[in-house]
Structures are given as structure tokens and as C-alpha cells.
Design a protein around this motif. Structure first.
Motif, short mmCIF file in Angstrom:
data_model
loop_
_atom_site.label_atom_id
_atom_site.label_comp_id
_atom_site.label_asym_id
_atom_site.label_seq_id
_atom_site.Cartn_x
_atom_site.Cartn_y
_atom_site.Cartn_z
N TYR A 270 0.75 -1.24 0.16
CA TYR A 270 0.06 -0.09 -0.10
C TYR A 270 0.88 1.40 0.08
O TYR A 270 0.73 2.15 -0.75
N SER A 271 1.84 1.37 1.00
CA SER A 271 2.93 2.53 0.78
C SER A 271 3.61 2.65 -0.22
O SER A 271 3.69 3.96 -0.68
N VAL A 272 4.15 1.61 -0.62
CA VAL A 272 4.99 1.87 -1.88
C VAL A 272 4.17 2.08 -3.07
O VAL A 272 4.64 3.28 -3.92
N ILE A 273 3.24 1.43 -3.41
CA ILE A 273 2.47 1.38 -4.70
C ILE A 273 1.54 2.95 -4.62
O ILE A 273 1.84 3.58 -5.59
N ASN A 274 1.07 3.46 -3.63
CA ASN A 274 0.46 4.68 -3.54
C ASN A 274 1.50 5.82 -3.77
O ASN A 274 1.11 6.77 -4.44
N THR A 275 2.51 5.76 -3.06
CA THR A 275 3.30 6.71 -3.07
C THR A 275 4.17 6.94 -4.27
O THR A 275 4.35 8.05 -4.83
N LEU A 276 4.30 5.77 -5.02
CA LEU A 276 4.89 5.84 -6.30
C LEU A 276 3.91 6.29 -7.35
O LEU A 276 4.37 7.45 -8.24
N ILE A 277 2.89 6.15 -7.19
CA ILE A 277 1.57 6.78 -8.21
C ILE A 277 1.58 8.14 -7.89
O ILE A 277 1.47 8.95 -8.66
N ILE A 278 1.46 8.69 -6.54
CA ILE A 278 1.30 10.23 -6.27
C ILE A 278 2.65 10.94 -7.01
O ILE A 278 2.65 11.84 -7.26
N PHE A 279 3.90 10.35 -6.54
CA PHE A 279 4.98 10.91 -6.87
C PHE A 279 4.97 10.95 -8.44
O PHE A 279 5.20 12.16 -9.04
N LEU A 280 4.58 9.96 -9.37
CA LEU A 280 4.62 9.96 -10.89
C LEU A 280 3.43 11.13 -11.32
O LEU A 280 3.71 11.66 -12.02
N TYR A 281 2.56 11.10 -10.36
CA TYR A 281 1.43 11.75 -11.04
C TYR A 281 1.71 13.48 -11.00
O TYR A 281 1.32 13.95 -11.62
N LYS A 282 2.58 13.80 -9.62
CA LYS A 282 2.97 15.11 -9.39
C LYS A 282 4.13 15.51 -10.41
O LYS A 282 3.92 16.52 -11.00
N LEU A 283 4.82 14.36 -10.76
CA LEU A 283 5.98 14.66 -11.70
C LEU A 283 5.33 15.01 -13.04
O LEU A 283 5.62 15.86 -13.91
N GLU A 284 4.15 14.15 -13.53
CA GLU A 284 3.46 14.37 -14.78
C GLU A 284 2.97 15.91 -14.70
O GLU A 284 2.76 16.40 -15.81
N ARG A 285 2.18 16.26 -13.65
CA ARG A 285 1.43 17.58 -13.61
C ARG A 285 2.65 18.53 -13.81
O ARG A 285 2.37 19.52 -14.48
#
Length: 378
Positions: free
Chosen positions: A194-209
């Protein structure tokens, strides 16, 4: 040697969560919501240490305070998602899970099965509300990563509801809380996932934004939001190269704009530019692409638009600008130069032709449009 037992996995989970929190703070601290998500990871790790030390703590402290920490961590996660996806999270959704945790944990200190059921249901509710916050976001960026986050959050919400059901029918399975059972190890491993997957998605989302923001700043005019000169010419060039013929180009110049700036100031001038840009976009809509080339000069590329349609559209634009001036309590007008081609020409050549026609329209009294001819310049 690494052992697949609950105490070892709890320490591992804590280390992972704190490392992820530190990584986010170093990489994206200024981005909205990142601080909140990092704080939730830190609190999750802190709560793991209380679970690890539970045999040595008073039940109220080891059980009630531990669960409160977990619910507070999820509430911070929810608040952070609201910041990331620009949604206001109702305060009750952040406070209610914490209150319910205190009530149910304190009233079932001697019944671990019931505690697991209630804790799982509360977490499932929190994850469901977090999923709803993401789904209701109107932010148009990062849609692929957004869908992934929805699936992961929703999946964990369903999983915790299943955990509550399992604990209801098999409460004895959760009695060896810090033992070496496969169930306990699996639960902690799911926390790592949970911690790794969601944090990775959020990081990539912010990077894309951030990438989308930089791209927009590089291609959009900061005042009007239209394509800037370079981006407009690049897009117009692609239209020509795809043989979207007949193709028309309009050059639009607001009449007597310098006099407006001199009389009313540049703040009023900026307001008029934004107003006219909105009018142009509304009229052109899906018919073509509008750009601001600089100052009070705009351009439009119209694929699959012949001369007659280009002239009709020019008349609509002039009429719309005149009528809209009344909303600003000011007399507005524009001049337009039109050129149409049925063969591949360099976009700079087409713009130059439209500019020649624009010069002709200005020369003939403004508030009109002229079509380019070989002898357009008087």
C-alpha cells in the motif's frame, strides 16, 4: 538473516515508510499535498513501532493509541489527496474515523476479533472516501495515473472490508498478533505494498503534472492562455503538412489598441486582450486553432476551410468583437487579413500573406476584413 515474522516486518515497514516520506519531502516538498502524504507515512511508521512494543505497553496505550495513530495517518492521507486533486474534503470525513476508533477500541480491549473487525471497517470506509475524493476530482491532467490510484485505493478498501468479514468468522486467526503466521506476515506485506504503490503513483502523478505545467508555460501565452507565437506556428505547420486543404489563415489586429492603453492604462488593455481572446476562442471553437502572436495581434489557422467560409467567419468575428465591447463599456473593433491555400505552402508565407491583407484592411478604414491577392498591398 531476514525473517518473515511480524516484528521484523513491522520494523521493515516503518523503515520503508519513513524513507518514502523523506524522499517525497526532498523531491516535491513545494507541491500541494506532498507534505500531508509524507506526514501520513511518518505517522504510519510511528504507529508500527507502537504495535511492535505493544506487549510492553498498557492496553489503553498499546491498543487505543495505536489505532488512533493509524486512523490519523489515513486522515492525513485523505487530506493530502484533497490537496493533490484540488478537492475540499469535508472535515467530518477526517475526524469521524478517529472518533469511531477511540470508541470501538476502548470498548473491546479484551476482544481482538471485534477490534480487527471494527478497525478494518473504519479503514475500509476511509479508503472508500479517499477513492471518492479522487473520482470526483475535475483535474484533467494525469488521467492514466489517476485511474491507477483509484483502482489501488478502491482495491484496498474492498480488501479491508474482506478482512473484517474474515475476522468476524475466524477471530482466533488474529490472536497471535506478533507471531510468525502467514496471515500476519501477509497483512504487514500488504501494508508495504500500500505504502510503496500509492506513494509511487502519487509521485509520478505530481511529476507528470509538473511536466504538463512546464509544457503549458512554454506553449501558452501567459495573459490570454492562447497558444504563443512559436506553438501556434508549429501547430499550423503540422496542419499544412497533413494536407488539410483548403486551409485558411487569419491575422487579427485590434484597432487603436495603443490609444486604449494610453487612455485607460495597461491593466485595462490586458483585460481587453483576455476578453477578445475569449471571444475568438468561442467563435472559432473546434473549427481551428487560435494563437496570440504578440501585442494585440492574433492569428487563426482553419483546416478544411475555403475562402467563402473564411470570409464568413471573419465577419462573425468582427461582429462579435463590436457587440462584446458593450460589456466592457468601450468601443472595440478589429481588422482581419485572410488568406486561403489549396496547396502546401510554408506557414511563414501564409502568415505573411494574411499580414499583407491585414495591412490592406487597416489602410481601408479598419473594422473590416480583406482577402489576400497578389496585388493586395496598395
Amino acid at each position: 538473516m531476514f525473517k518473515l515474522d511480524a516484528p521484523t516486518l513491522l520494523i521493515t515497514l516503518t523503515a520503508i515508510q519513513w524513507l518514502l516520506a523523506a524522499f517525497l519531502l526532498v523531491q516535491n516538498r513545494k507541491e500541494p499535498g506532498i507534505n500531508g502524504w509524507a506526514l501520513s507515512l511518518f505517522i504510519h511508521g510511528f504507529s508500527n513501532l507502537f504495535l511492535f512494543a505493544r506487549p510492553h505497553l498498557h492496553p489503553y496505550f498499546g491498543i487505543v493509541f495505536y489505532n488512533v495513530c493509524v486512523m490519523v495517518a489515513f486522515s492525513f492521507s485523505h487530506w493530502a489527496l484533497g490537496q493533490i486533486f484540488v478537492r475540499d474534503v469535508p472535515r467530518w470525513q477526517l475526524v469521524l474515523p478517529v472518533i469511531l476508533s477511540v470508541i470501538f477500541m476502548a470498548s473491546h480491549l479484551d476482544d481482538i476479533g471485534s477490534r480487527v473487525v471494527y478497525a478494518s471497517l473504519i479503514i475500509s470506509m476511509q479508503l472508500g472516501l479517499m477513492t471518492q475524493t479522487i473520482v470526483s476530482s475535475t483535474d484533467t491532467g494525469g488521467q492514466r495515473l489517476k485511474r491507477w490510484l483509484i483502482m489501488v485505493m478502491g482495491g484496498f478498501s474492498i480488501a479491508f472490508a474482506g478482512r473484517a468479514t474474515f475476522a468476524h468468522f475466524y477471530p482466533d486467526s488474529f490472536t497471535p498478533l506478533l507471531g510468525t503466521s502467514l496471515l500476519q506476515a501477509g497483512l504487514i506485506l500488504s501494508g508495504i505494498a500500500y505504502s510503496v504503490i500509492n506513494t509511487l503513483i502519487i509521485f509520478l502523478y505530481k511529476l507528470e503534472r509538473v511536466h504538463e505545467k512546464l509544457h503549458r508555460e512554454a506553449t501558452r501565452d501567459s495573459l490570454t492562455g492562447l497558444l504563443n507565437r512559436r506553438a501556434f506556428l508549429a501547430k499550423a505547420k503540422r496542419r499544412v503538412e497533413t494536407a488539410a486543404f483548403p486551409l485558411s489563415v487569419l491575422m487579427i489586429d485590434l484597432d487603436d489598441f495603443k490609444a486604449i492603453n494610453d487612455s485607460f492604462g495597461h491593466s485595462v488593455g490586458d483585460k481587453i486582450l483576455k476578453h477578445c481572446a475569449d471571444v475568438f476562442e468561442q467563435i472559432i471553437d473546434e473549427k481551428g486553432v487560435v494563437g496570440r502572436l504578440g501585442g494585440e495581434e492574433f492569428a487563426v489557422v482553419l483546416p478544411y476551410c475555403d475562402s467563402a467560409n473564411a470570409q464568413q467567419l471573419s465577419a462573425e468575428l468582427l461582429n462579435a468583437i463590436q457587440i462584446s465591447g458593450s460589456t466592457l463599456e468601450m468601443r472595440l473593433s478589429a481588422s482581419i487579413g485572410v488568406t486561403t491555400t489549396t496547396e502546401a505552402l510554408d506557414i511563414d508565407c501564409l502568415v505573411a500573406q494574411a499580414d499583407d491583407a491585414l495591412y490592406c484592411a487597416k489602410h481601408e478604414g479598419k473594422n473590416t476584413f480583406k482577402e489576400y491577392t497578389l496585388h493586395a498591398i496598395p
